[in-house]
Design an enzyme around this catalytic site. Structure first.
Site, short mmCIF file in Angstrom:
data_model
loop_
_atom_site.label_atom_id
_atom_site.label_comp_id
_atom_site.label_asym_id
_atom_site.label_seq_id
_atom_site.Cartn_x
_atom_site.Cartn_y
_atom_site.Cartn_z
N ARG A 64 0.85 -1.20 0.00
CA ARG A 64 0.00 0.00 0.00
C ARG A 64 0.88 1.24 0.00
NH1 ARG A 64 2.17 2.27 3.76
NH2 ARG A 64 0.47 3.76 3.76
N GLY A 65 0.24 2.41 -0.15
CA GLY A 65 1.00 3.65 -0.33
C GLY A 65 1.14 3.88 -1.83
N ALA A 66 0.76 5.09 -2.29
CA ALA A 66 0.66 5.33 -3.73
C ALA A 66 1.92 4.96 -4.53
CB ALA A 66 0.24 6.78 -3.98
N ARG A 107 -6.79 -0.22 -6.90
CA ARG A 107 -7.00 0.91 -5.98
C ARG A 107 -7.25 2.16 -6.84
NH1 ARG A 107 -4.35 0.86 -0.74
NH2 ARG A 107 -6.01 2.32 -0.23
N GLN A 215 -2.22 2.60 9.86
CA GLN A 215 -0.90 2.72 9.22
C GLN A 215 0.07 3.49 10.10
OE1 GLN A 215 -3.81 3.12 7.73
NE2 GLN A 215 -3.78 2.65 5.55
N ASP A 256 -1.93 10.78 -2.35
CA ASP A 256 -2.27 9.73 -3.30
C ASP A 256 -2.52 10.30 -4.68
OD1 ASP A 256 -2.74 8.18 -0.75
OD2 ASP A 256 -3.02 6.71 -2.34
N ASN A 266 -5.46 12.45 0.07
CA ASN A 266 -4.57 11.64 0.92
C ASN A 266 -5.44 10.89 1.93
OD1 ASN A 266 -1.87 10.79 1.63
ND2 ASN A 266 -2.13 11.94 3.51
N LYS A 267 -4.81 10.07 2.73
CA LYS A 267 -5.52 9.22 3.69
C LYS A 267 -6.61 9.96 4.44
CE LYS A 267 -5.28 5.76 4.18
NZ LYS A 267 -6.29 4.93 3.44
O1 MRU Z 1 -4.63 3.31 1.96
P1 MRU Z 1 -3.15 3.52 1.91
O2 MRU Z 1 -2.43 2.99 3.11
O3 MRU Z 1 -2.57 3.01 0.60
O4 MRU Z 1 -2.99 5.09 1.92
C1 MRU Z 1 -1.71 5.64 1.85
C2 MRU Z 1 -1.67 7.12 2.00
O5 MRU Z 1 -2.68 7.77 2.13
C3 MRU Z 1 -0.33 7.75 1.90
O6 MRU Z 1 -0.29 8.92 2.65
C4 MRU Z 1 -0.04 8.10 0.43
O7 MRU Z 1 -0.23 6.97 -0.40
C5 MRU Z 1 1.33 8.61 0.25
S1 MRU Z 1 2.51 7.33 0.51
C6 MRU Z 1 4.05 7.92 0.22
#
Ligand code: MRU
Length: 366
Positions: A64-66, A107, A215, A256, A266-267
């Protein structure tokens, strides 16, 4: 860039990779990743030769994480190309098109996913002109490796640029995980923290737990503890009091998807953090590579992923914390408007308001 060059480039960044969340084995053509669902309790690497398994790992948030999602999807394409039995170009192209669709459906908010797949696809089309399926196979692997190495290089560069905005002794508030575990390695917002720490600055982190999937509590605490960077855990609802009491000096978060107006997805919860930062006159920076920026002007076009209601009803997929059939709303991201963002730190420099001018200038014609 041939595979050997990409791997040599990678060696230059080896010292920055204390945690390797994603790995490609060019000998056995296998993709390997750290299953982030199990952290901090277990460190388990998974591996596959099947691109569908990569898609599942992204969808189920083992990865996970963009940026990590984008890099993994590119390696998914490399697996699809390598293990395809197609003997002619048309058959290979139709298999790769299918793989691209399956990977893209995992995603919806992380822009890096679509950016990486489009980039690989351009290489597929270029190589296909030569009519040799093996030429396509090699090109896709090269491009995936290039995306991987570039992500690490961009993270380190953002760390270097962003660290200038972090004073010695600063306490940084962050939300969600943006470290090595969210990228090819090193990190975006946590990459800035890491870089400042490596420069010898005495930095401290306050992380939200980041409901519902934790997270912050699971991944940030694990990553920062591993490096010896002091970290304090708070629940998401404590951000307001932390900023009001001056317990943090600035906020650093990831993204994201960013669009040319500066609107940043973002999250879930990031928007509330930004509001609290504004009300308490604390700088609120977004840290993201330019691969997160979509060339569009319409905030309404940002797709917000909605996830399984059970993520809210239960903790860690297990412990039920409410009545099992309660209605749930579970958007995974929110959008922070540009008026709340002090600056956007990228590998090409820091964009400041007005973003509709500075972001296109930063991107140039590339
Ligand atoms: O749902 P996730 O854990 O994939 O969400 C991740 C985030 O929101 C991060 O802040 C974003 O992807 C940036 S990661 C460098």
């Amino acid at each position: 860039m041939p595979i050997g060059d990409a791997l040599r480039d990678l060696e230059r960044y080896e010292s920055y990779l204390k945690i390797k969340p994603l790995e490609w084995d060019p000998e056995s053509k296998k993709f390997k990743w750290l299953d982030t669902r199990l952290i901090p309790f277990e460190e388990v690497y998974r591996e596959t030769r099947d691109y569908r398994r990569v898609a599942r790992a992204i969808k189920d948030m083992e990865i996970r994480g963009a940026p990590a999602i984008g890099v993994s999807a590119a390696f998914g394409m490399a697996l699809a190309a390598h293990y395809s039995k197609a003997r002619n170009i048309d058959a290979l192209l139709s298999e790769l098109k299918k793989a691209k669709e399956i990977l893209a459906s995992t995603r919806p908010t992380a822009f890096n996913l679509f950016w990486a797949l489009d980039r690989v696809w351009r290489r597929v089309e270029e190589a296909a002109e030569k009519g040799d399926p093996d030429e396509v196979r090699v090109s896709v692997e090269e491009e995936a490796l290039r995306i991987y190495v570039e992500d690490i290089r961009n993270n380190v560069e953002m760390g270097r640029i962003g660290s200038r905005l972090v004073e010695d002794g600063a306490t940084i508030l962050t939300h969600c995980n943006t470290g090595a575990l969210a990228t090819a390695g090193f990190g975006t917002a946590l990459g800035v923290v890491r870089y400042a720490f490596y420069e010898g600055k005495e930095v401290k982190v306050i992380t939200t737990e980041t409901r519902p999937l934790l997270q912050g509590a699971r991944l940030n605490v694990w990553e920062l503890r591993k490096e010896g960077i002091p970290v304090t855990l708070i629940t998401d609802g404590m951000v307001g009091i932390v900023l009001k009491r001056g317990l943090a000096d600035l906020v650093l978060v990831g993204a994201d998807r960013i669009i040319l107006t500066g609107h940043t997805a973002n999250k879930i919860g990031t928007y509330m953090v930004a509001l609290a930062a504004k009300d308490n006159r604390k700088p609120f920076y977004v840290v993201a590579p330019t691969s997160t920026i979509q060339r569009t002007w319409d905030p309404g076009s940002i797709v917000i992923e909605e996830r399984d209601p059970d993520e809210v009803r239960r903790v860690m997929g297990k412990y039920l914390i409410t009545i099992p059939d309660v209605d749930v709303y579970n958007p995974s991201f929110d959008v922070t408007p540009p008026a709340l963002i002090t600056g956007i730190i990228t590998e090409r420099g820091v964009a400041r308001p007005p973003y509709e001018k500075t972001l296109p200038a930063l991107l140039g014609s590339s």
